[in-house]
Motif scaffolding. Structure first.
Motif, PDB file in Angstrom:
ATOM      1  N   ASP A   1      12.141  -6.593   1.565  1.00 15.01           N
ATOM      2  CA  ASP A   1      12.712  -6.072   2.607  1.00 15.01           C
ATOM      3  C   ASP A   1      11.825  -5.544   3.668  1.00 15.01           C
ATOM      4  OD1 ASP A   1      15.046  -6.762   1.652  1.00 15.01           O
ATOM      5  OD2 ASP A   1      15.522  -4.825   0.747  1.00 15.01           O
ATOM      6  N   ASP A   2      12.070  -6.050   4.995  1.00 14.04           N
ATOM      7  CA  ASP A   2      11.281  -5.291   6.105  1.00 14.04           C
ATOM      8  C   ASP A   2      11.116  -3.642   5.980  1.00 14.04           C
ATOM      9  OD1 ASP A   2      11.261  -7.838   7.307  1.00 14.04           O
ATOM     10  OD2 ASP A   2      12.813  -7.410   8.743  1.00 14.04           O
ATOM     11  N   ALA A   3       9.972  -3.158   6.331  1.00 12.63           N
ATOM     12  CA  ALA A   3       9.430  -1.750   6.260  1.00 12.63           C
ATOM     13  C   ALA A   3      10.280  -1.072   7.090  1.00 12.63           C
ATOM     14  CB  ALA A   3       7.905  -1.597   6.251  1.00 12.63           C
ATOM     15  N   LEU A   4      10.140  -1.708   8.531  1.00 10.32           N
ATOM     16  CA  LEU A   4      11.120  -0.895   9.420  1.00 10.32           C
ATOM     17  C   LEU A   4      12.003  -1.822   9.999  1.00 10.32           C
ATOM     18  CD1 LEU A   4       7.892   0.277  11.513  1.00 10.32           C
ATOM     19  CD2 LEU A   4       9.157   1.793   9.941  1.00 10.32           C
ATOM     20  N   MET A   5      13.341  -1.010   9.977  1.00  5.89           N
ATOM     21  CA  MET A   5      14.490  -1.590  10.725  1.00  5.89           C
ATOM     22  C   MET A   5      15.300  -1.136  11.841  1.00  5.89           C
ATOM     23  SD  MET A   5      16.201  -2.382   6.973  1.00  5.89           S
ATOM     24  CE  MET A   5      15.380  -3.825   5.612  1.00  5.89           C
ATOM     25  N   GLY A   6      15.874  -1.962  12.630  1.00  9.75           N
ATOM     26  CA  GLY A   6      16.825  -1.479  13.734  1.00  9.75           C
ATOM     27  C   GLY A   6      16.010  -1.886  14.992  1.00  9.75           C
ATOM     28  N   HIS A   7      16.710  -1.502  15.915  1.00  9.36           N
ATOM     29  CA  HIS A   7      16.104  -2.072  17.365  1.00  9.36           C
ATOM     30  C   HIS A   7      16.075  -0.640  18.302  1.00  9.36           C
ATOM     31  CE1 HIS A   7      16.757  -6.135  16.342  1.00  9.36           C
ATOM     32  NE2 HIS A   7      17.742  -6.041  15.951  1.00  9.36           N
ATOM     33  N   GLN A   8      17.184  -0.097  18.834  1.00 10.75           N
ATOM     34  CA  GLN A   8      16.894   1.229  19.795  1.00 10.75           C
ATOM     35  C   GLN A   8      16.575   2.338  18.533  1.00 10.75           C
ATOM     36  OE1 GLN A   8      20.546   1.314  21.756  1.00 10.75           O
ATOM     37  NE2 GLN A   8      20.126  -0.069  23.343  1.00 10.75           N
ATOM     38  N   HIS A   9      17.305   2.335  17.343  1.00  5.97           N
ATOM     39  CA  HIS A   9      16.949   3.399  16.474  1.00  5.97           C
ATOM     40  C   HIS A   9      16.233   2.673  15.161  1.00  5.97           C
ATOM     41  CE1 HIS A   9      17.487   6.904  13.699  1.00  5.97           C
ATOM     42  NE2 HIS A   9      18.158   6.039  13.041  1.00  5.97           N
ATOM     43  N   ILE A  10      14.838   2.951  15.061  1.00  2.00           N
ATOM     44  CA  ILE A  10      14.105   2.433  13.966  1.00  2.00           C
ATOM     45  C   ILE A  10      13.962   3.438  12.845  1.00  2.00           C
ATOM     46  CG2 ILE A  10      11.715   1.563  13.706  1.00  2.00           C
ATOM     47  CD1 ILE A  10      13.020   0.112  15.509  1.00  2.00           C
ATOM     48  N   MET A  11      14.383   2.860  11.649  1.00  2.00           N
ATOM     49  CA  MET A  11      14.174   3.728  10.339  1.00  2.00           C
ATOM     50  C   MET A  11      13.364   2.946   9.413  1.00  2.00           C
ATOM     51  SD  MET A  11      17.756   2.768   8.358  1.00  2.00           S
ATOM     52  CE  MET A  11      17.217   3.142   6.815  1.00  2.00           C
ATOM     53  N   ARG A  12      12.633   3.589   8.365  1.00  2.00           N
ATOM     54  CA  ARG A  12      11.942   3.255   7.441  1.00  2.00           C
ATOM     55  C   ARG A  12      12.784   2.914   6.064  1.00  2.00           C
ATOM     56  NH1 ARG A  12       9.079   7.352   6.511  1.00  2.00           N
ATOM     57  NH2 ARG A  12      10.228   8.118   4.889  1.00  2.00           N
ATOM     58  N   SER A  13      12.532   1.786   5.661  1.00  2.00           N
ATOM     59  CA  SER A  13      13.235   1.276   4.569  1.00  2.00           C
ATOM     60  C   SER A  13      12.662   1.771   3.238  1.00  2.00           C
ATOM     61  CB  SER A  13      13.498  -0.055   4.187  1.00  2.00           C
ATOM     62  OG  SER A  13      12.449  -0.828   4.330  1.00  2.00           O
ATOM     63  N   ASP A  14      13.147   2.756   2.562  1.00  2.00           N
ATOM     64  CA  ASP A  14      12.398   3.279   1.289  1.00  2.00           C
ATOM     65  C   ASP A  14      13.244   2.702   0.180  1.00  2.00           C
ATOM     66  OD1 ASP A  14      10.511   5.046   2.502  1.00  2.00           O
ATOM     67  OD2 ASP A  14      12.043   6.511   2.861  1.00  2.00           O
ATOM     68  N   LEU A  15      14.736   2.687   0.139  1.00  2.00           N
ATOM     69  CA  LEU A  15      15.341   2.220  -0.659  1.00  2.00           C
ATOM     70  C   LEU A  15      16.528   1.038  -0.268  1.00  2.00           C
ATOM     71  CD1 LEU A  15      16.190   5.639  -2.130  1.00  2.00           C
ATOM     72  CD2 LEU A  15      15.034   4.132  -3.207  1.00  2.00           C
TER      73      LEU A  15
END
Length: 223
Positions: free
Chosen positions: A98-112
């Protein structure tokens, strides 16, 4: 560390979700995949007006947040919008991370990563969620209403469905505790103190475990 949460979504809520899904439509899932995953993603993704998608996502989010073991396992800081995925005969999702960073206006890190099963395993053959952990390969096909949460760092895939239809909800979590080993230690400590409380009450041992749990969370968390 992988966690299975059983009966996280009630039969009543699943029925409600499926009624809401009729207000939208499914399109090829490769449209939501990253550039490297487009060639191996052959499932379909649900889309609907926000009034319907927001309600579905609210039901699923509340199901996760209200489960007693969810917070103690994930220490979730942020939950990504859910993707509703349908795999019919011949559909699946090949090996990917899965992508490490997700979102557009609000970016979040995918840990789980989290998958909630919205169909009974009796409704389809194939379609197992397969996770590669080094030399170990694990396969999951959970009962309806159950969820699996696992580190987003693992290579994983959905085996092709050979008969029937597989329906799941997928999301990603950013944790206050970024390090997977630290999350596991905290989860073990929380489970231990709950067991002590259940068997012995609020003892000195319970207080010491709780103190250690709180101080490690304070030390390791990123706010």
């Amino acid at each position: 560390m992988i966690k299975i949460l059983e009966n996280i979504v009630s039969t009543k809520d699943i029925s409600k979700i499926k009624k809401l899904l009729k207000q939208g439509h499914f399109t090829p899932g490769k449209d939501t995949a990253g550039w490297a995953a487009k060639s191996v993603k052959t499932n379909d993704q649900w889309h609907a007006d926000s009034e319907y998608s927001d309600e579905v996502f609210s039901i699923l989010s509340q199901a996760l947040l209200s489960h007693p073991h969810f917070s103690a396992f994930t220490y979730a800081k942020d939950i990504a919008p859910f993707l509703i995925s349908q795999s019919q005969k011949g559909n699946g999702y090949g090996s990917h991370v899965d992508d490490a960073l997700m979102g557009h206006q609000h970016i979040m890190r995918s840990d789980l990563s989290c998958t909630i099963f919205l169909d009974s395993p009796d409704n389809y053959t194939g379609g197992e969620l397969t996770i590669d952990m080094g030399t170990t390969t694990l396969k999951y096909k959970l009962p309806i209403g159950s969820a699996i949460i696992y580190p987003s760092t693992y290579l994983h895939r959905v085996e092709p469905v050979t008969e029937g239809s597989r329906l799941v909800a997928v999301t990603w979590l950013e944790s206050y505790v970024r390090n997977a080993e630290q999350r596991e230690i905290l989860s073990d400590l929380d489970e231990a103190r709950r067991e002590v409380m259940k068997s012995q009450g609020k003892t000195t041992a319970f207080d010491k475990i709780s103190k250690t749990h709180s101080n490690l969370l304070r030390l390791w968390s990123n706010t």
